[in-house]
Design a protein around this motif. Structure first.
Motif, PDB file in Angstrom:
ATOM      1  N   GLY A 258       0.707  -1.167   0.070  1.00 32.95           N
ATOM      2  CA  GLY A 258      -0.112  -0.001   0.073  1.00 32.95           C
ATOM      3  C   GLY A 258       0.856   1.299   0.107  1.00 32.95           C
ATOM      4  N   ALA A 259       2.081   1.024  -0.401  1.00 31.69           N
ATOM      5  CA  ALA A 259       2.865   2.457  -0.645  1.00 31.69           C
ATOM      6  C   ALA A 259       2.671   3.145  -1.797  1.00 31.69           C
ATOM      7  N   SER A 260       3.205   4.260  -1.918  1.00 35.12           N
ATOM      8  CA  SER A 260       2.904   5.199  -3.092  1.00 35.12           C
ATOM      9  C   SER A 260       3.799   4.845  -4.223  1.00 35.12           C
ATOM     10  N   PHE A 261       3.019   5.129  -5.463  1.00 37.58           N
ATOM     11  CA  PHE A 261       3.977   5.032  -6.821  1.00 37.58           C
ATOM     12  C   PHE A 261       4.256   6.642  -7.062  1.00 37.58           C
ATOM     13  N   SER A 262       5.298   6.923  -7.183  1.00 35.55           N
ATOM     14  CA  SER A 262       5.633   8.332  -7.276  1.00 35.55           C
ATOM     15  C   SER A 262       4.921   9.108  -8.515  1.00 35.55           C
ATOM     16  N   PRO A 263       5.097   8.574  -9.717  1.00 35.41           N
ATOM     17  CA  PRO A 263       4.240   9.162 -10.949  1.00 35.41           C
ATOM     18  C   PRO A 263       3.176   9.402 -10.772  1.00 35.41           C
ATOM     19  N   LEU A 264       2.194   8.654 -10.163  1.00 33.14           N
ATOM     20  CA  LEU A 264       0.850   8.877  -9.731  1.00 33.14           C
ATOM     21  C   LEU A 264       0.802   9.839  -8.671  1.00 33.14           C
ATOM     22  N   ARG A 265       1.348   9.687  -7.533  1.00 37.12           N
ATOM     23  CA  ARG A 265       1.382  10.468  -6.283  1.00 37.12           C
ATOM     24  C   ARG A 265       1.913  11.785  -6.659  1.00 37.12           C
ATOM     25  N   ASN A 266       2.762  12.007  -7.405  1.00 39.81           N
ATOM     26  CA  ASN A 266       3.046  13.532  -7.632  1.00 39.81           C
ATOM     27  C   ASN A 266       1.808  14.504  -8.021  1.00 39.81           C
ATOM     28  N   ARG A 267       0.842  14.040  -8.648  1.00 39.58           N
ATOM     29  CA  ARG A 267      -0.295  14.433  -9.048  1.00 39.58           C
ATOM     30  C   ARG A 267      -1.158  15.208  -7.938  1.00 39.58           C
ATOM     31  N   THR A 268      -1.005  14.651  -6.582  1.00 38.05           N
ATOM     32  CA  THR A 268      -2.010  15.081  -5.641  1.00 38.05           C
ATOM     33  C   THR A 268      -1.124  15.349  -4.486  1.00 38.05           C
ATOM     34  N   GLN A 269       0.344  15.143  -4.447  1.00 38.23           N
ATOM     35  CA  GLN A 269       1.049  15.408  -3.178  1.00 38.23           C
ATOM     36  C   GLN A 269       1.009  16.711  -2.782  1.00 38.23           C
ATOM     37  N   LYS A 270       0.817  17.154  -1.641  1.00 37.69           N
ATOM     38  CA  LYS A 270       1.278  18.271  -0.778  1.00 37.69           C
ATOM     39  C   LYS A 270       2.659  18.439  -0.603  1.00 37.69           C
ATOM     40  N   PRO A 271       3.333  19.687  -0.345  1.00 38.64           N
ATOM     41  CA  PRO A 271       4.754  19.812  -0.104  1.00 38.64           C
ATOM     42  C   PRO A 271       5.149  18.969   1.092  1.00 38.64           C
ATOM     43  N   ASP A 272       4.171  18.935   2.313  1.00 43.65           N
ATOM     44  CA  ASP A 272       4.643  18.200   3.580  1.00 43.65           C
ATOM     45  C   ASP A 272       3.957  16.920   3.649  1.00 43.65           C
ATOM     46  N   ASP A 273       3.529  16.520   2.586  1.00 42.18           N
ATOM     47  CA  ASP A 273       3.069  14.804   2.663  1.00 42.18           C
ATOM     48  C   ASP A 273       4.357  14.136   2.852  1.00 42.18           C
ATOM     49  N   PRO A 274       4.389  13.069   3.935  1.00 47.57           N
ATOM     50  CA  PRO A 274       5.394  11.993   3.931  1.00 47.57           C
ATOM     51  C   PRO A 274       5.501  11.366   2.641  1.00 47.57           C
ATOM     52  N   ASN A 275       6.446  10.690   2.482  1.00 50.82           N
ATOM     53  CA  ASN A 275       6.783   9.635   1.305  1.00 50.82           C
ATOM     54  C   ASN A 275       6.089   8.642   1.074  1.00 50.82           C
ATOM     55  N   ASN A 276       5.939   8.106   2.023  1.00 47.24           N
ATOM     56  CA  ASN A 276       5.021   6.655   2.020  1.00 47.24           C
ATOM     57  C   ASN A 276       5.718   5.788   1.332  1.00 47.24           C
ATOM     58  N   ILE A 277       6.967   5.395   1.473  1.00 50.56           N
ATOM     59  CA  ILE A 277       7.725   4.408   1.025  1.00 50.56           C
ATOM     60  C   ILE A 277       7.374   3.017   1.762  1.00 50.56           C
ATOM     61  N   GLY A 278       7.289   2.073   0.829  1.00 53.00           N
ATOM     62  CA  GLY A 278       7.030   0.713   1.481  1.00 53.00           C
ATOM     63  C   GLY A 278       8.322  -0.321   1.270  1.00 53.00           C
ATOM     64  N   HIS A 279       8.234  -1.235   2.116  1.00 54.38           N
ATOM     65  CA  HIS A 279       9.374  -2.325   2.078  1.00 54.38           C
ATOM     66  C   HIS A 279       8.527  -3.825   2.167  1.00 54.38           C
ATOM     67  N   PHE A 280       9.594  -4.744   1.643  1.00 50.22           N
ATOM     68  CA  PHE A 280       9.000  -6.120   2.002  1.00 50.22           C
ATOM     69  C   PHE A 280       9.922  -6.941   2.447  1.00 50.22           C
ATOM     70  N   MET A 281       9.869  -7.647   3.371  1.00 52.97           N
ATOM     71  CA  MET A 281      10.809  -8.491   4.024  1.00 52.97           C
ATOM     72  C   MET A 281      10.430  -9.997   4.076  1.00 52.97           C
ATOM     73  N   LEU A 282      11.434 -10.874   3.626  1.00 51.05           N
ATOM     74  CA  LEU A 282      11.016 -12.393   3.428  1.00 51.05           C
ATOM     75  C   LEU A 282      12.000 -13.201   3.837  1.00 51.05           C
ATOM     76  N   ALA A 283      11.726 -13.968   5.113  1.00 48.73           N
ATOM     77  CA  ALA A 283      12.805 -14.932   5.815  1.00 48.73           C
ATOM     78  C   ALA A 283      12.180 -16.355   5.639  1.00 48.73           C
ATOM     79  N   VAL A 284      13.135 -17.260   5.148  1.00 54.19           N
ATOM     80  CA  VAL A 284      12.944 -18.386   4.786  1.00 54.19           C
ATOM     81  C   VAL A 284      14.066 -19.429   5.820  1.00 54.19           C
ATOM     82  N   ASP A 285      13.279 -20.131   6.373  1.00 50.18           N
ATOM     83  CA  ASP A 285      14.104 -21.328   7.362  1.00 50.18           C
ATOM     84  C   ASP A 285      14.456 -22.549   6.382  1.00 50.18           C
ATOM     85  N   PRO A 286      15.800 -22.634   6.132  1.00 48.04           N
ATOM     86  CA  PRO A 286      16.124 -23.823   5.181  1.00 48.04           C
ATOM     87  C   PRO A 286      15.692 -25.392   5.854  1.00 48.04           C
ATOM     88  N   ARG A 287      15.460 -25.091   7.119  1.00 45.25           N
ATOM     89  CA  ARG A 287      15.235 -26.298   7.812  1.00 45.25           C
ATOM     90  C   ARG A 287      13.585 -26.817   7.576  1.00 45.25           C
TER      91      ARG A 287
END
Length: 364
Positions: A258-287
């Motif tokens: 649910g993070a923003s996509f900058s080319p779309l967000r730039n159309r509505t973003q206000k100067p003090d709006d946070p960046n709303n960057i998203g991350h994805f973390m995956l961990a896998v146990d070999p066991r």
């Protein structure tokens, strides 16, 4: 060139973050990751990011005291809200949680939303490998820097992908890459060092290569036409693969959480709006898939074969991903972290504006 001790860099970052209003526990996590980034040689994502973070703070986009929290929790998955703070604490929390879930369920996947820049993705993948697990990290970005294959203007960011896998007798295999030819902030490093950049990193709005690092820095950070090429370079060299990887990284680290996509967000973003960057973390146990001794011995064998491969230049043996960073870390712990005078001056200025002392000291 100052070769600063990692302890003094950590103290400087902590002092500045505290003056900005960061709670101690968040500042310590951020400083630890920024210093580790510089130690491993990723100069584009460590202390040199202070100027960018200060700009976010001044614009009102960064909530420096934002406390990350878990907002969804389903067995092997979870979501973390970064509370519009710096990305380091939220990403650290997310990968730690993914590791816990992988130990319980064999796999753990945790997303982050409402975050900002989190430094080097490899730092979080290493959290998994240090725990004996396989880690995968992707992120969305705020900047619009990548020129897609066949395009003449940037659309995507440098959306990073990091992967780490623990071995047995060997150090973990750690891949940490931008999906562009280089990370945008690496152009900044060349700019700070007054060095020309290699041809193929940056192109202007007509598709022509740019090698002047100061001109390239303008294309990357001042929103001119042109930007950074996908990893692999022009289409004939496989640039479409880098473009596809960037899109994949955004889907996982942006669209899914649910993070923003900058080319779309730039159309509505206000100067003090946070960046709303998203991350994805995956961990896998070999066991969860096989006996751990068999997994480790097989990966050790793969690494042994790679090390034994005949090199094109006998003076440059074949390495596996992660080894250059390990070598940098060992060297810089002793010799210090190199900082050009231009960066030192920037740090002095940031410290002065924050009302704290300049603390950087040479390693010797």
């Amino acid at each position: 060139m100052l070769h600063a001790s990692h302890d003094s860099i950590r103290a400087q970052i902590l002092a500045i973050l505290a003056a900005w209003g960061s709670p101690p526990h968040l500042a310590e996590t951020t400083a630890d990751i920024m210093v580790e980034t510089d130690l491993t040689g990723v100069d584009s994502h460590g202390i040199s990011m202070l100027m960018a973070y200060e700009e976010l703070l001044q614009k009102g986009q960064l909530r420096i005291a934002g406390e990350p929290r878990v907002v969804r929790d389903f067995a092997a998955t979870a979501m973390v809200d970064g509370a519009d703070g710096l990305g380091h604490p939220a990403a650290f929390m997310a990968m730690k949680l993914a590791v816990e879930k992988a130990r319980a369920f064999g796999i753990g996947a945790v997303g982050v939303v409402n975050s900002h820049h989190f430094g080097a993705a490899g730092c979080y993948a290493r959290i998994a490998s240090d725990a004996g697990l396989i880690g995968l990290v992707t992120s969305s970005t705020r900047g619009i820097l990548m020129v897609p294959t066949r395009a003449a203007e940037p659309v995507l960011g440098t959306n990073p992908i990091a992967f780490a896998a623990p071995a047995g007798k060997h150090k973990p295999v750690v891949l940490d890459m931008a999906t562009t030819t280089v990370a945008g902030n690496k152009v900044k490093v060349y700019h700070l060092n007054d060095k020309p950049i290699p041809e193929g990193w940056v192109q202007d709005g007509e598709g022509r290569p740019v090698t002047d690092s100061h001109v390239a820095n303008d294309y990357v950070f001042k929103h001119k036409d042109g930007g950074i090429t996908p990893v692999g370079g022009p289409e004939s060299l496989g640039g479409h693969k880098g473009y596809g990887l960037a899109l994949m990284a955004h889907i996982l680290g942006g669209t899914l959480v649910g993070a923003s996509f900058s080319p779309l967000r730039n159309r509505t973003q206000k100067p003090d709006d946070p960046n709303n960057i998203g991350h994805f973390m995956l961990a896998v146990d070999p066991r969860a898939f096989r006996d751990i001794d068999g997994y480790e011995s097989d990966l050790d064998a793969v690494i042994d074969v790679l090390h034994a491969t005949r090199p094109a230049d006998p003076a440059k043996p074949v390495l596996v991903p992660g080894e250059p960073e390990e070598a940098s870390r060992a060297r810089r712990l002793v010799e210090g972290i190199p900082m050009p005078e231009s960066l030192v001056q920037h740090v002095k200025d940031v410290a002065a504006r924050a009302g704290v002392d300049y603390m950087l000291k040479a390693a010797h």
